[in-house]
Design a protein around this motif. Structure first.
Motif, mmCIF file in Angstrom:
data_model
loop_
_atom_site.group_PDB
_atom_site.id
_atom_site.type_symbol
_atom_site.label_atom_id
_atom_site.label_comp_id
_atom_site.label_asym_id
_atom_site.label_seq_id
_atom_site.Cartn_x
_atom_site.Cartn_y
_atom_site.Cartn_z
ATOM 1 N N ILE A 1 0.982 -1.478 -0.119
ATOM 2 C CA ILE A 1 0.012 0.054 0.013
ATOM 3 C C ILE A 1 0.827 1.302 0.223
ATOM 4 C CG2 ILE A 1 -1.517 1.468 1.326
ATOM 5 C CD1 ILE A 1 -2.842 -1.369 2.183
ATOM 6 N N LEU A 2 1.845 1.201 0.839
ATOM 7 C CA LEU A 2 2.878 2.385 0.931
ATOM 8 C C LEU A 2 3.741 2.444 0.026
ATOM 9 C CD1 LEU A 2 3.018 2.366 4.866
ATOM 10 C CD2 LEU A 2 1.642 3.946 3.551
ATOM 11 N N MET A 3 4.074 1.476 -0.756
ATOM 12 C CA MET A 3 5.021 1.377 -1.704
ATOM 13 C C MET A 3 6.655 1.599 -1.343
ATOM 14 S SD MET A 3 3.233 3.067 -5.089
ATOM 15 C CE MET A 3 3.084 4.388 -4.485
ATOM 16 N N ILE A 4 6.992 0.899 -0.310
ATOM 17 C CA ILE A 4 7.848 0.972 0.409
ATOM 18 C C ILE A 4 9.003 -0.235 0.346
ATOM 19 C CG2 ILE A 4 7.068 2.794 2.129
ATOM 20 C CD1 ILE A 4 7.010 0.234 4.440
ATOM 21 N N LYS A 5 8.580 -1.029 -0.655
ATOM 22 C CA LYS A 5 9.582 -2.032 -0.738
ATOM 23 C C LYS A 5 10.479 -1.603 -2.009
ATOM 24 C CE LYS A 5 5.823 -5.678 0.046
ATOM 25 N NZ LYS A 5 5.276 -7.079 -0.402
ATOM 26 N N ASP A 6 11.732 -2.360 -1.800
ATOM 27 C CA ASP A 6 12.761 -2.142 -2.810
ATOM 28 C C ASP A 6 12.231 -2.870 -4.470
ATOM 29 O OD1 ASP A 6 14.971 -1.760 -4.239
ATOM 30 O OD2 ASP A 6 16.152 -3.620 -3.554
ATOM 31 N N THR A 7 12.109 -1.585 -5.067
ATOM 32 C CA THR A 7 11.403 -2.194 -6.600
ATOM 33 C C THR A 7 12.514 -1.090 -7.597
ATOM 34 O OG1 THR A 7 9.799 -0.234 -6.399
ATOM 35 C CG2 THR A 7 9.128 -2.630 -5.923
ATOM 36 N N THR A 8 12.954 -1.975 -8.522
ATOM 37 C CA THR A 8 13.715 -1.418 -9.537
ATOM 38 C C THR A 8 12.841 -0.063 -10.320
ATOM 39 O OG1 THR A 8 12.805 -3.068 -11.187
ATOM 40 C CG2 THR A 8 14.913 -3.392 -9.910
ATOM 41 N N ASN A 9 11.775 -0.105 -10.429
ATOM 42 C CA ASN A 9 10.932 0.954 -11.088
ATOM 43 C C ASN A 9 9.725 1.209 -10.356
ATOM 44 O OD1 ASN A 9 9.908 2.760 -12.881
ATOM 45 N ND2 ASN A 9 10.529 1.620 -14.756
ATOM 46 N N VAL A 10 9.637 2.342 -9.632
ATOM 47 C CA VAL A 10 8.419 2.701 -8.767
ATOM 48 C C VAL A 10 7.270 3.033 -9.735
ATOM 49 C CG1 VAL A 10 7.679 4.497 -7.028
ATOM 50 C CG2 VAL A 10 9.915 3.528 -7.003
ATOM 51 N N PHE A 11 7.726 3.819 -10.926
ATOM 52 C CA PHE A 11 6.545 4.283 -11.683
ATOM 53 C C PHE A 11 5.946 3.193 -12.232
ATOM 54 C CE2 PHE A 11 10.118 7.431 -12.115
ATOM 55 C CZ PHE A 11 9.698 8.549 -11.642
ATOM 56 N N ASN A 12 6.435 1.733 -12.523
ATOM 57 C CA ASN A 12 5.521 0.617 -13.090
ATOM 58 C C ASN A 12 4.642 0.371 -11.778
ATOM 59 O OD1 ASN A 12 7.169 0.650 -15.170
ATOM 60 N ND2 ASN A 12 8.597 -1.024 -14.369
ATOM 61 N N ILE A 13 4.701 0.682 -10.676
ATOM 62 C CA ILE A 13 3.843 0.150 -9.638
ATOM 63 C C ILE A 13 2.634 1.207 -9.639
ATOM 64 C CG2 ILE A 13 3.467 0.147 -7.300
ATOM 65 C CD1 ILE A 13 6.377 -0.870 -6.939
#
Length: 519
Positions: A504-516
């Motif tokens: 929900i908060l998008m605090i995970k380590d992702t390579t591309n936040v914009f994709n989320i």
């Protein structure tokens, strides 16, 4: 000197005869894994923007209230000292940032801080200036207390010993150790804790914070140099400042930077006069309470010996919680306790009590008996607390005739590795050592930190969140403290909720936040 040496040898032999030999150190052959992932630029930029917006709105609010364009509420008028519009940064931060999210901290509890606890429900009708109790409680999973070995109990051997001691000694000692405040249980505890950490002698104190802040000034002073880790606890920082010694800070757990500072200090000496330093004292922690990292003792000891410095080790979060038999980072790394000059620890975490200790050779301990402000002026540890700690320590070393202590230490180690492994699989950025029971989860933005704290409480989980200025501005985090009292079912429940809120908060380590965002 010959007579003194004989006395010291006899006293050391008496501890060995009473409790047995100190376990032979097992040198660690494989370096443990530690994680300190770099903060993504996108997260850092968003965090800075969040604080900039918060500060801007705060100044706008102050401006409007200062000129009467917005009327102060009754609660705000009662706190008029916070509205004297000076440029005091601390007051500004308190009234415009911290006050609005104050419900995430200072939550009162009304039970034993075990694996689960009861939190007093409260509300505010004046924009968080004050709180009122609802008269109800919330039972929640406890992921915030330093109850590493699960000894925060109101039943069992420790609780029974504390209750018995209350009848025998009373609730308090009403005196300092120098006067009439030394009890027989104090002497027994000092002997056992000294043997437990592998030192000839120890001295106990009634307050953990004061164990650092009042003893460091008794060890070094003007003309001496303190070399301190950048992430050291505030009690160590206060003690260093009160000592009057010069202070140099090295990068967190960075042996190369430590050696660089020591080399320069030895070559250049004191400022202006260039005389050699009277003493050089290196101060580090065993397990760092905000980072979850473990001090690299083998390298620090090698540097300490090379430059003939002294080493002060704070084991507040590691004693009882780390090592095969709970003897802290010294056992974890398999180094010789004789290589650490002063070993400090607290009884507030693994032992479910309060206070702290200093363990060292007899000369240092006798010096502290005379010159430590806590030993001279502070009220000594109460009998019930001392017996609670002593009973816990006996359980840990197996003197109660059971293997309960070993089971607790193993359970804590298993919980720490399992929890960290699962968080890594969920793609959270988690700091610290793989064996550390302190688990910091990076959250970044302050608004997300507040949302996480409030939402976790709604889901019956109590968690500690920490932000600026207690952490670097872009490294706000949720800090989980694991316990041997936590069952696998409890941890799985917490992980499930953390995983859901992480999405929900998008605090995970992702390579591309914009994709989320555009998923």
């Amino acid at each position: 000197h010959a007579h003194l040496l004989v006395i010291l040898v006899i006293m050391a032999e008496s501890l060995t005869e009473k409790y047995g030999p100190y376990p032979t150190p097992k040198r660690r052959t494989k370096a443990p894994k530690e994680s300190f992932q770099e903060i993504p630029y996108f997260r850092a930029v968003c965090t800075y923007i969040s604080y900039v917006v918060g500060v801007f709105l705060g100044y706008c609010s102050d401006f409007l209230k200062n000129y009467g364009l917005i009327k102060l509420t009754t609660a705000e008028r009662s706190h008029d000292d916070l509205f004297k519009m000076g440029m005091d940064l601390e007051q500004f931060f308190q009234r415009n940032l911290y006050r609005k999210v104050k419900d995430c901290w200072n939550r009162p509890i009304c039970s034993v801080p075990g694996a689960e606890f009861e939190i007093l429900d409260r509300f505010s009708d004046d924009h968080f200036w004050t709180f009122k109790f609802k008269g109800s409680t919330t039972k929640a999973l406890n992921l915030g207390s330093y109850n590493y070995l699960g000894f925060a109990e109101n039943t069992g051997l420790c609780a029974e010993a504390a209750m018995k001691a209350t009848y025998e000694y009373g609730a308090g000692s009403c005196s300092s150790r120098r006067d009439l405040g030394t009890l027989d249980v104090h002497k027994e505890l000092e002997g056992l804790i000294a043997w437990f950490v592998g030192k000839p002698a120890a001295l106990i104190y009634g307050m953990g914070f004061a164990t650092n802040s009042t003893n460091i000034p008794a060890l070094v002073g003007k003309g001496s140099l303190i070399v301190s880790d950048s992430m050291n606890h505030s009690s160590l920082i206060l003690g260093a400042r009160l000592s009057g010694a010069a202070i140099r800070v090295f990068k967190h757990n960075d042996s190369k930077d430590l050696e660089k500072i020591l080399r320069k200090a030895v070559l250049e000496g004191q400022p202006r006069t260039h005389r050699p330093w009277k003493k050089i004292l290196i101060i580090v922690e065993g397990v760092y309470s905000m980072e979850g990292s473990v001090a690299n003792l083998p390298e620090i000891i090698a540097i300490k010996k090379k430059y003939k410095a002294y080493l002060y080790l704070d084991e507040a979060h590691s004693i009882g919680a780390v090592g095969e038999t709970g003897r802290g980072v010294v056992e974890y790394w398999g180094v010789d306790p004789a290589d650490i000059d002063i070993m400090m620890g607290t009884f507030t975490k693994s032992f479910g009590g309060c206070g702290g200790y200093i363990a060292a050779n007899y000369e240092i301990i006798n010096h502290l008996r005379l010159h430590s402000h806590s030993a001279t002026y502070g009220t000594s540890m109460s009998g019930p607390v001392a017996l609670q700690i002593l009973t816990c320590l006996k359980i840990i070393v197996g003197h109660d005739g059971t293997d309960d202590g070993k089971k607790r230490i193993k359970q804590l180690a298993d919980n720490s590795r399992y929890f960290r492994k699962r968080l890594a699989e969920m793609k959270f950025i988690v700091y610290g050592n793989e064996d550390s029971p302190v688990v910091p989860i990076l959250v970044y933005e302050p608004a997300k930190l507040v949302y996480l704290s409030r939402e976790m409480l709604k889901r019956k989980i109590g968690i500690v969140v920490v932000g600026y200025p207690a952490t670097p501005i872009v490294e706000s985090r949720a800090r989980v403290c694991l316990s041997a009292a936590h069952t696998r079912e409890m941890l799985d429940f917490a992980l499930k909720e953390i995983d859901e809120l992480g999405d929900i908060l998008m605090i995970k380590d992702t390579t591309n936040v914009f994709n989320i965002w555009f998923k």
